[in-house]
Design a protein around this motif. Structure first.
Motif, PDB file in Angstrom:
ATOM      1  N   UNK A  20      -2.502  29.463 -21.723  1.00 36.42           N
ATOM      2  CA  UNK A  20      -2.085  29.173 -20.291  1.00 36.42           C
ATOM      3  C   UNK A  20      -2.949  28.696 -19.454  1.00 36.42           C
ATOM      4  N   UNK A  21      -3.957  29.153 -19.376  1.00 31.89           N
ATOM      5  CA  UNK A  21      -5.198  28.452 -18.512  1.00 31.89           C
ATOM      6  C   UNK A  21      -5.528  26.764 -18.855  1.00 31.89           C
ATOM      7  N   UNK A  22      -5.660  26.697 -20.093  1.00 35.04           N
ATOM      8  CA  UNK A  22      -5.857  25.322 -20.523  1.00 35.04           C
ATOM      9  C   UNK A  22      -4.586  24.357 -20.124  1.00 35.04           C
ATOM     10  N   UNK A  23      -3.373  24.863 -20.369  1.00 36.34           N
ATOM     11  CA  UNK A  23      -2.325  23.812 -19.856  1.00 36.34           C
ATOM     12  C   UNK A  23      -2.390  23.775 -18.362  1.00 36.34           C
ATOM     13  N   UNK A  24      -2.633  24.813 -17.739  1.00 38.62           N
ATOM     14  CA  UNK A  24      -2.732  24.875 -16.284  1.00 38.62           C
ATOM     15  C   UNK A  24      -3.732  23.645 -15.538  1.00 38.62           C
TER      16      UNK A  24
END
Lengths: 275, 310
Positions: A20-24
């Protein structure tokens, strides 16, 4: 990869928080390479060159993953390191007498490799944890005390053994507040400035720039004490942070910390501190 | 009170105990195999460890411990419990006693030889090598790889190359030879460490607090610890290090958080020191028995606070 300002997210394949953090971060226009510890464990090619001269050239890394992607670590300028474990399924054919040796060799390899990652690393690899040191409740309490936080008494007896290291407590006392540290930023309830500075100091003392902790606010008695605290009291801390908890504020903080070449995450390879 | 932890018949522990006896310093022995006679009760309040340790009939307050020396082995291998299932009560009791001591060890307000957390740097040679290099020492140029072609290229470039383990296990230095070519494919399952063979005289440097004991090794063996197995011999003698190098060795040990360390160097003809590794739990008795250097005495004095700093 190959473009400047790349950030690397290393995580286990099922780490939904890290994905999630990488995508955000990508949605915000940052270049992010997401690499699972599973794909690192099955990399076609690993090369780590360590230069011998203390005043000489730089170390060099080359990794070709099993899907053909090549990681050019010279372009990496920051790392979100969530590689808690690496799979060892490929050791299934190793003779029982050699298994412990093989495991220790792989552990030594991953530690040496992760500790050489460039840029701010959240969290740096240490001998006590690939993505930040797992510490005992006693360790954390001493560090918290040194950082200026109030601590509740803890006890241990050899007939029982100490509590498990670094895991969230099985029971969180009522009124406890969760807090996250990312570099110099705090995410969670507002704190008095002196308490906030002590929390930042704890993250620095523990070499854990990405840290999650639990505090009891004033007036709430510690769970195993009848004494009412007059200030904020440290309960526990852990290097494993639930990234989604603070939502976009976490992404803001990660982007700031990963871009900060002089920040606290720039500590890979330093010997871990201990009380 | 001083605490010695390990198996009392193990030579380094035995030597330190003998020195403490000679000095008239009282000590307790945490005899790992007698874990059933040991009890620890500890608490932590405002950053201080309080409590007591009972060994047989002797009880000592934790805050009265002035120095602690560990030569502990992995308790799971103790003969009393090695054959038992993890859930067996005796094995669990053994674990709990050891775990409790391990958890409070680094927090004791005592001279610790050594703190446990910094000792772990030796578990990964490349991790530790980077720290050694940061302290101004040359380290062997190193390749870690799972690619046989990369290893071949490294060997072609440097001609003489050795390989050794990355962890602290089975760490025997061996030269890579033509006949190893067929075995190179095996590294694909586990990246392996290769280093340029460094020429020079092996010197083991023990640092104890601020004291330095250097031992030169004259040998034809690649790894002098296994000289007889390599068809050679090793002669050890006390050696005077240049003052600047001795200071650097002390600084390196301190930088790694170690009060007692065994630093493995090679000194070349131009006086350049290359550091191979830093052993955080050195078996000093081997060097002491060959040279008469009083390393055990220095450890005992350090524990008792009778060294220069104490």
């Amino acid at each position: 990869m190959g473009s400047p300002s790349s950030w690397l997210v290393i995580c286990e394949g099922h780490d939904a928080d890290a994905i999630w953090a990488g995508s955000a971060l990508r949605r915000r226009g940052h270049r992010v390479e997401l690499v699972s510890s599973e794909s690192l464990a099955s990399a076609r090619r690993f090369e780590q060159h360590l230069d011998g001269d203390p005043d000489g050239g730089a170390d060099a890394f080359r990794v070709v993953l099993d899907d053909g992607r090549e990681l050019d670590l010279e372009q990496v300028q920051g790392v979100l390191n969530r590689a808690w474990t690496f799979p060892q399924g490929h050791l299934v054919g190793v003779a029982p007498a050699d298994l412990d040796y093989a495991r220790q060799e792989l552990h030594a390899f991953y530690l040496g490799w992760l500790a050489g990652l460039p840029g701010p690393v959240l969290n740096p690899a240490t001998p006590r944890g690939f993505a930040g040191a797992w510490r005992s409740a006693f360790d954390w309490a001493v560090l918290a005390s040194r950082a200026g936080l109030g601590t509740a008494p803890l006890a241990v007896h050899s007939s029982l053994g100490p509590p498990a290291q670094g895991m969230p407590p099985a029971w969180t006392p009522p009124g406890a507040q969760r807090l996250q540290v990312v570099g110099e930023r705090l995410l969670g309830p507002p704190l008095p400035e002196d308490v906030a500075e002590s929390v930042r100091r704890l993250a620095r003392l523990s070499c854990t720039p990405l840290l999650e902790l639990t505090l009891l606010p004033p007036g709430v008695p510690p769970w195993h004490s009848t004494e009412w605290s007059h200030g904020w009291t440290f309960v526990d801390a852990r290097p494993h942070v639930e990234l989604r908890w603070a939502g976009e504020a976490m992404i803001d903080a990660l982007a700031e910390a990963l871009a900060d070449g002089d920040g606290p995450g720039q500590r890979a390879g330093t010997p871990e501190e201990s009380p | 009170m001083i605490l010695l932890a390990g198996i009392p018949t193990e030579t380094p522990l035995q030597r330190v105990a003998a020195e403490l006896d000679a000095m008239g310093e009282p000590y307790l022995v945490f005899h790992q195999r007698r874990f059933a006679e040991i009890e620890i009760d500890a608490s932590i309040d405002r950053g201080r460890v309080l409590g007591w340790l009972r060994i047989g009939g002797q009880v000592c307050r934790l805050e009265d411990l002035r120095g602690c020396y560990s030569r502990m082995i992995d308790d799971r291998g103790l003969p009393e419990v090695a054959h038992l299932d993890d859930a067996a009560p005796l094995r669990r009791r053994c674990r709990a006693v050891h775990d409790t001591l391990i958890q409070i060890w680094d927090l004791l307000d005592a001279r610790l030889v050594n703190r446990l957390a910094p000792m772990a740097s030796n578990g990964s040679k490349t991790y530790q090598a980077r720290l050694i290099r940061e302290h101004g020492f040359h380290v062997p140029e190193t390749l870690v790889s799972n690619d046989p072609d990369a290893v071949r290229a490294f060997r072609q470039r440097h001609r003489r190359v050795v390989y050794k383990s990355l962890s602290g296990v089975r760490s025997i230095v061996t030269e890579l030879r033509d006949e190893d070519e067929a075995r190179l494919e095996r590294i694909r399952w586990c990246p392996t460490q290769f280093q340029v063979r460094v020429k020079g005289m092996p010197v083991r440097v023990h640092t104890v607090g601020g004291e330095v004991f250097a031992t030169a090794v004259r040998t034809g063996a690649l790894d002098y610890r296994y000289a007889s197995q390599q068809g050679s011999e090793a002669e050890l003698e006390a050696f005077e290090l240049p003052a600047e190098l001795a200071e650097r060795c002390v600084a390196l040990s301190r930088g790694l958080g170690l009060t007692f360390a065994g630093i493995d160097l090679a000194l070349d003809g131009e006086g350049r020191a290359t550091c191979f590794e830093v052993n955080p739990c050195p078996a000093f008795s081997y060097y002491e028995s060959h040279t008469g250097q009083r390393i055990g005495r220095a450890v005992a004095e350090y524990l008792a606070g009778r060294d220069e700093a104490g």
